[in-house]
Design a protein around this motif. Structure first.
Motif, PDB file in Angstrom:
ATOM      1  N   VAL A   1      95.527   8.868  61.822  1.00  0.00           N
ATOM      2  CA  VAL A   1      96.188   9.060  60.523  1.00  0.00           C
ATOM      3  C   VAL A   1      95.354   9.970  59.623  1.00  0.00           C
ATOM      4  O   VAL A   1      95.900  10.845  58.938  1.00  0.00           O
TER       5      VAL A   1
ATOM      6  N   CYS B   1      93.298  12.358  60.611  1.00  0.00           N
ATOM      7  CA  CYS B   1      93.463  13.718  61.136  1.00  0.00           C
ATOM      8  C   CYS B   1      94.834  14.280  60.780  1.00  0.00           C
ATOM      9  O   CYS B   1      94.959  15.470  60.469  1.00  0.00           O
ATOM     10  N   LEU B   2      95.849  13.438  60.807  1.00  0.00           N
ATOM     11  CA  LEU B   2      97.195  13.876  60.462  1.00  0.00           C
ATOM     12  C   LEU B   2      97.253  14.345  59.012  1.00  0.00           C
ATOM     13  O   LEU B   2      97.773  15.425  58.722  1.00  0.00           O
ATOM     14  N   TYR B   3      96.708  13.564  58.093  1.00  0.00           N
ATOM     15  CA  TYR B   3      96.757  13.936  56.684  1.00  0.00           C
ATOM     16  C   TYR B   3      95.816  15.077  56.330  1.00  0.00           C
ATOM     17  O   TYR B   3      96.018  15.758  55.331  1.00  0.00           O
TER      18      TYR B   3
ATOM     19  N   ASP C   1      95.449  17.578  58.401  1.00  0.00           N
ATOM     20  CA  ASP C   1      95.979  18.675  59.213  1.00  0.00           C
ATOM     21  C   ASP C   1      94.962  19.161  60.247  1.00  0.00           C
ATOM     22  O   ASP C   1      94.775  20.359  60.450  1.00  0.00           O
TER      23      ASP C   1
ATOM     24  N   LEU D   1      97.756  18.588  64.151  1.00  0.00           N
ATOM     25  CA  LEU D   1      98.638  17.632  63.486  1.00  0.00           C
ATOM     26  C   LEU D   1      98.982  18.144  62.089  1.00  0.00           C
ATOM     27  O   LEU D   1      98.206  18.874  61.485  1.00  0.00           O
ATOM     28  N   SER D   2     100.139  17.739  61.586  1.00  0.00           N
ATOM     29  CA  SER D   2     100.560  18.176  60.257  1.00  0.00           C
ATOM     30  C   SER D   2     101.131  17.006  59.490  1.00  0.00           C
ATOM     31  O   SER D   2     101.958  16.252  60.006  1.00  0.00           O
ATOM     32  N   LYS D   3     100.723  16.877  58.228  1.00  0.00           N
ATOM     33  CA  LYS D   3     101.234  15.791  57.391  1.00  0.00           C
ATOM     34  C   LYS D   3     102.714  15.967  57.070  1.00  0.00           C
ATOM     35  O   LYS D   3     103.375  15.034  56.646  1.00  0.00           O
TER      36      LYS D   3
ATOM     37  N   SER E   1     104.988  16.659  59.313  1.00  0.00           N
ATOM     38  CA  SER E   1     105.799  16.314  60.487  1.00  0.00           C
ATOM     39  C   SER E   1     106.456  14.945  60.295  1.00  0.00           C
ATOM     40  O   SER E   1     106.135  14.206  59.376  1.00  0.00           O
TER      41      SER E   1
ATOM     42  N   VAL F   1     106.159  12.403  62.285  1.00  0.00           N
ATOM     43  CA  VAL F   1     105.467  11.444  63.147  1.00  0.00           C
ATOM     44  C   VAL F   1     105.447  10.058  62.513  1.00  0.00           C
ATOM     45  O   VAL F   1     105.763   9.062  63.162  1.00  0.00           O
TER      46      VAL F   1
ATOM     47  N   GLN G   1      98.193  12.192  50.124  1.00  0.00           N
ATOM     48  CA  GLN G   1      97.472  12.244  51.405  1.00  0.00           C
ATOM     49  C   GLN G   1      96.024  11.803  51.252  1.00  0.00           C
ATOM     50  O   GLN G   1      95.447  11.207  52.158  1.00  0.00           O
TER      51      GLN G   1
END
Length: 180
Positions: free
Chosen positions: A79, A81-83, A85, A89-91, A93, A95, A143
């Motif tokens: 999570v 890494c997602l936030y 980016d 990964l992209s916030k 998306s 997912v 984020q």
């Protein structure tokens, strides 16, 4: 550190995990993030089972909690890494919403210190599409709030992991009990 003090510390860490998971659950509900909501429910169940195992000297429940703690650490790293980016990964998306929610996260518009370009009464009344509200600035964007949640969860989980390993090492293999 004595065995009993390690168990007491682990119970405290489990309680902290429950409190922060419930608080995070509220954030995820407001953000329409369905994957984190489901995983938070599993986390709450695993922590409650871990508490039961610690208090009742049940090795299997404590091991289940230990394994879940490893998964929970991985989830929080994902999570974060997602936030941020990171890693492709992209916030932005789908997912975390599982692609089933067309709602915009409440936190994008109502985070701490967020200022919108329309008067507050126009945001909620007589607006055909509240998703068209644009936010000029926020004191702390959503984020970063989620990343702070992940950091707190990671710190508590890593401490709990170390204490759980120690408590498991003190359990007796023969009678599923606890010896000094």
């Amino acid at each position: 550190m004595g065995c009993c003090s390690a168990r007491c510390t682990l119970v405290l860490l489990c309680c902290l995990q429950l409190i922060t998971a419930l608080e995070r659950q509220g954030f995820d509900f407001l953000g329409y993030q369905w994957a984190p909501i489901m995983i938070n429910f599993f986390h709450i169940i695993a922590v409650i089972l871990g508490l039961f195992g610690i208090i009742q000297y049940r090795t299997r429940y404590v091991i289940l909690y230990l394994l879940w703690t490893l998964l929970w650490v991985g989830w929080n790293v994902f999570v974060s890494c997602l936030y941020l980016d990171l890693g492709g990964l992209s916030k932005d998306s789908d997912v975390l919403t599982l692609g089933v929610s067309s709602h915009r996260s409440w936190w994008k518009d109502n985070g701490p210190g967020c200022q919108s370009d329309s008067p507050p009464s126009a945001v909620w009344h007589d607006q055909p599409n509240p998703e068209l509200t644009t936010v000029v600035s926020c004191w702390l964007e959503y984020q970063y709030i989620e990343i702070l949640h992940c950091i707190v969860q990671l710190l508590i989980s890593l401490l709990a992991f170390v204490h759980t390993c120690y408590v498991i090492s003190t359990f007796s293999d023969e009678d599923d009990g606890y010896y000094k």
